[in-house]
Design a protein around this motif. Structure first.
Motif, PDB file in Angstrom:
ATOM      1  N   LEU A  67       0.840  -1.195   0.000  1.00  0.00           N
ATOM      2  CA  LEU A  67       0.000   0.000   0.000  1.00  0.00           C
ATOM      3  C   LEU A  67       0.875   1.244   0.000  1.00  0.00           C
ATOM      4  CD1 LEU A  67      -2.708   1.556   0.340  1.00  0.00           C
ATOM      5  CD2 LEU A  67      -2.421   1.283   2.823  1.00  0.00           C
ATOM      6  N   ASP A  68       0.619   2.126  -0.968  1.00  0.00           N
ATOM      7  CA  ASP A  68       1.273   3.430  -1.069  1.00  0.00           C
ATOM      8  C   ASP A  68       0.257   4.450  -0.549  1.00  0.00           C
ATOM      9  OD1 ASP A  68       2.497   5.779  -1.870  1.00  0.00           O
ATOM     10  OD2 ASP A  68       2.427   5.348  -4.021  1.00  0.00           O
ATOM     11  N   ILE A  69       0.344   4.756   0.761  1.00  0.00           N
ATOM     12  CA  ILE A  69      -0.667   5.623   1.383  1.00  0.00           C
ATOM     13  C   ILE A  69      -0.260   7.089   1.237  1.00  0.00           C
ATOM     14  CG2 ILE A  69       0.364   5.344   3.708  1.00  0.00           C
ATOM     15  CD1 ILE A  69      -3.243   5.356   3.766  1.00  0.00           C
ATOM     16  N   GLY A  70      -1.181   7.928   0.766  1.00  0.00           N
ATOM     17  CA  GLY A  70      -0.832   9.319   0.474  1.00  0.00           C
ATOM     18  C   GLY A  70       0.086   9.359  -0.730  1.00  0.00           C
ATOM     19  N   CYS A  71      -0.380   8.772  -1.822  1.00  0.00           N
ATOM     20  CA  CYS A  71       0.493   8.444  -2.967  1.00  0.00           C
ATOM     21  C   CYS A  71       0.948   9.651  -3.786  1.00  0.00           C
ATOM     22  CB  CYS A  71      -0.224   7.444  -3.887  1.00  0.00           C
ATOM     23  SG  CYS A  71      -1.764   8.094  -4.598  1.00  0.00           S
ATOM     24  N   GLY A  72       0.302  10.814  -3.603  1.00  0.00           N
ATOM     25  CA  GLY A  72       0.699  11.955  -4.436  1.00  0.00           C
ATOM     26  C   GLY A  72       0.520  11.627  -5.911  1.00  0.00           C
ATOM     27  N   TYR A  73       1.512  11.980  -6.735  1.00  0.00           N
ATOM     28  CA  TYR A  73       1.382  11.707  -8.174  1.00  0.00           C
ATOM     29  C   TYR A  73       1.946  10.348  -8.578  1.00  0.00           C
ATOM     30  CZ  TYR A  73       5.866  14.336  -7.980  1.00  0.00           C
ATOM     31  OH  TYR A  73       7.115  14.815  -7.645  1.00  0.00           O
ATOM     32  N   GLY A  74       2.145   9.464  -7.587  1.00  0.00           N
ATOM     33  CA  GLY A  74       2.383   8.055  -7.895  1.00  0.00           C
ATOM     34  C   GLY A  74       3.825   7.593  -7.989  1.00  0.00           C
ATOM     35  N   VAL A  75       4.743   8.395  -7.472  1.00  0.00           N
ATOM     36  CA  VAL A  75       6.170   8.053  -7.599  1.00  0.00           C
ATOM     37  C   VAL A  75       6.487   6.687  -7.004  1.00  0.00           C
ATOM     38  CG1 VAL A  75       8.526   8.709  -6.942  1.00  0.00           C
ATOM     39  CG2 VAL A  75       6.887  10.467  -7.600  1.00  0.00           C
ATOM     40  N   TYR A  84       9.713  -4.293  -9.195  1.00  0.00           N
ATOM     41  CA  TYR A  84       9.111  -5.542  -8.722  1.00  0.00           C
ATOM     42  C   TYR A  84       7.768  -5.759  -9.435  1.00  0.00           C
ATOM     43  CZ  TYR A  84      12.183  -4.140  -4.820  1.00  0.00           C
ATOM     44  OH  TYR A  84      13.244  -3.708  -4.051  1.00  0.00           O
ATOM     45  N   PRO A  85       7.790  -6.216 -10.682  1.00  0.00           N
ATOM     46  CA  PRO A  85       6.558  -6.314 -11.479  1.00  0.00           C
ATOM     47  C   PRO A  85       5.485  -7.219 -10.889  1.00  0.00           C
ATOM     48  CG  PRO A  85       8.519  -6.706 -12.838  1.00  0.00           C
ATOM     49  CD  PRO A  85       8.980  -6.625 -11.428  1.00  0.00           C
ATOM     50  N   GLU A  86       5.869  -8.190 -10.056  1.00  0.00           N
ATOM     51  CA  GLU A  86       4.899  -9.167  -9.549  1.00  0.00           C
ATOM     52  C   GLU A  86       4.090  -8.676  -8.358  1.00  0.00           C
ATOM     53  OE1 GLU A  86       4.228 -12.193 -10.983  1.00  0.00           O
ATOM     54  OE2 GLU A  86       5.544 -11.440 -12.557  1.00  0.00           O
ATOM     55  N   ILE A  87       4.496  -7.574  -7.739  1.00  0.00           N
ATOM     56  CA  ILE A  87       3.781  -7.133  -6.540  1.00  0.00           C
ATOM     57  C   ILE A  87       2.378  -6.634  -6.887  1.00  0.00           C
ATOM     58  CG2 ILE A  87       5.881  -6.500  -5.280  1.00  0.00           C
ATOM     59  CD1 ILE A  87       5.150  -3.525  -5.908  1.00  0.00           C
ATOM     60  N   SER A  88       1.507  -6.696  -5.895  1.00  0.00           N
ATOM     61  CA  SER A  88       0.178  -6.086  -6.012  1.00  0.00           C
ATOM     62  C   SER A  88       0.268  -4.724  -5.345  1.00  0.00           C
ATOM     63  CB  SER A  88      -0.844  -6.972  -5.297  1.00  0.00           C
ATOM     64  OG  SER A  88      -2.017  -6.239  -5.049  1.00  0.00           O
ATOM     65  N   ILE A  89      -0.051  -3.649  -6.087  1.00  0.00           N
ATOM     66  CA  ILE A  89       0.099  -2.302  -5.544  1.00  0.00           C
ATOM     67  C   ILE A  89      -1.259  -1.617  -5.424  1.00  0.00           C
ATOM     68  CG2 ILE A  89       0.486  -1.050  -7.732  1.00  0.00           C
ATOM     69  CD1 ILE A  89       2.721  -0.387  -4.771  1.00  0.00           C
ATOM     70  N   THR A  90      -1.481  -1.002  -4.266  1.00  0.00           N
ATOM     71  CA  THR A  90      -2.670  -0.180  -4.031  1.00  0.00           C
ATOM     72  C   THR A  90      -2.206   1.223  -3.691  1.00  0.00           C
ATOM     73  OG1 THR A  90      -3.975  -2.058  -3.242  1.00  0.00           O
ATOM     74  CG2 THR A  90      -4.735   0.132  -2.600  1.00  0.00           C
ATOM     75  N   LEU A  91      -2.826   2.219  -4.325  1.00  0.00           N
ATOM     76  CA  LEU A  91      -2.486   3.616  -4.077  1.00  0.00           C
ATOM     77  C   LEU A  91      -3.692   4.299  -3.461  1.00  0.00           C
ATOM     78  CD1 LEU A  91      -1.677   2.771  -7.226  1.00  0.00           C
ATOM     79  CD2 LEU A  91      -0.648   5.019  -7.224  1.00  0.00           C
ATOM     80  N   SER A  92      -3.456   5.175  -2.502  1.00  0.00           N
ATOM     81  CA  SER A  92      -4.577   5.941  -1.965  1.00  0.00           C
ATOM     82  C   SER A  92      -4.140   7.362  -1.669  1.00  0.00           C
ATOM     83  CB  SER A  92      -5.122   5.287  -0.697  1.00  0.00           C
ATOM     84  OG  SER A  92      -4.291   5.588   0.386  1.00  0.00           O
TER      85      SER A  92
END
Length: 202
Positions: A67-75, A84-92
């Motif tokens: 989890l990328d919490i407070g992701c801003g513009y997604g850096v 790490y292409p295999e990871i599952s990523i969630t942005l909020s």
């Protein structure tokens, strides 16, 4: 008043592209007014990403949830999915403009498997994760930041890891104390340029 943690920034949109290099890989990000660190990837985020990449060299083939919490513009999400292409990523993020930019930046690099959630901190987040990364919004105040820390603990799987970056002068000692209180552990991964990266494990 406009802050980068405002839901709908009122400041006029004026998109631009910035360059960023990490571990000899070059990236470009679309940014805009009304988002955090619009002119360059901030030092704290850069430091946290570099330390995460150093500590997680064998993560390439693992399907862990981040989890990328407070992701801003997604850096953070673009970099982690690129390494790490295999990871599952969630942005909020609560900032709608930031979320739109995150989608643009992810798609720019051909990243299509991600989850985006509009959420004020953990308000709309129900899942649990193996890793949570945060560059907390210092200007939002200590109460909000400490709430992020305690809710990060609740949203981690067993043995999950919480990384955060904070400037020494903006309350690093109180953050360390709070993380010790919540997680019962807090490693100082690195100190550089007036910033500290902390790592706590559930």
């Amino acid at each position: 008043m406009n802050h980068y943690f405002s839901e709908k920034p009122e400041i006029k949109s004026e998109k631009k592209t910035i360059k960023y290099t990490i571990q000899n890989k070059k990236f470009e990000f679309i940014t805009d007014n009304g988002v955090f660190s619009k002119s360059k990837v901030d030092f704290g985020t850069d430091l946290m990403l570099n330390e995460f990449l150093k500590k997680n060299k064998g993560l390439e083939a693992k399907k862990i949830k981040i989890l990328d919490i407070g992701c801003g513009y997604g850096v953070v999400s673009v970099i982690l999915k690129s390494f790490y292409p295999e990871i599952s990523i969630t942005l909020s993020d609560v900032n709608e403009r930031a979320l739109e930019l995150s989608e643009e930046n992810l798609k720019k690099y051909g990243i299509n498997d991600y989850h985006i959630i509009k959420s004020d901190a953990f308000e709309k987040i129900t899942e649990k994760f193996d890793v949570i990364l945060s560059n907390p919004p210092i200007r939002a105040g200590k109460d909000i930041i400490f709430k992020i820390y305690s809710e990060a603990y609740e949203h981690l799987n067993e043995n999950g890891e919480f990384y955060c970056v904070i400037q020494t002068k903006h309350g690093a000692k109180s953050t360390q104390k709070k993380l010790m209180e919540i997680f019962k552990n807090c490693d100082t991964v690195t100190i550089d340029g007036g910033y500290r990266i902390f790592l706590s494990k559930k």
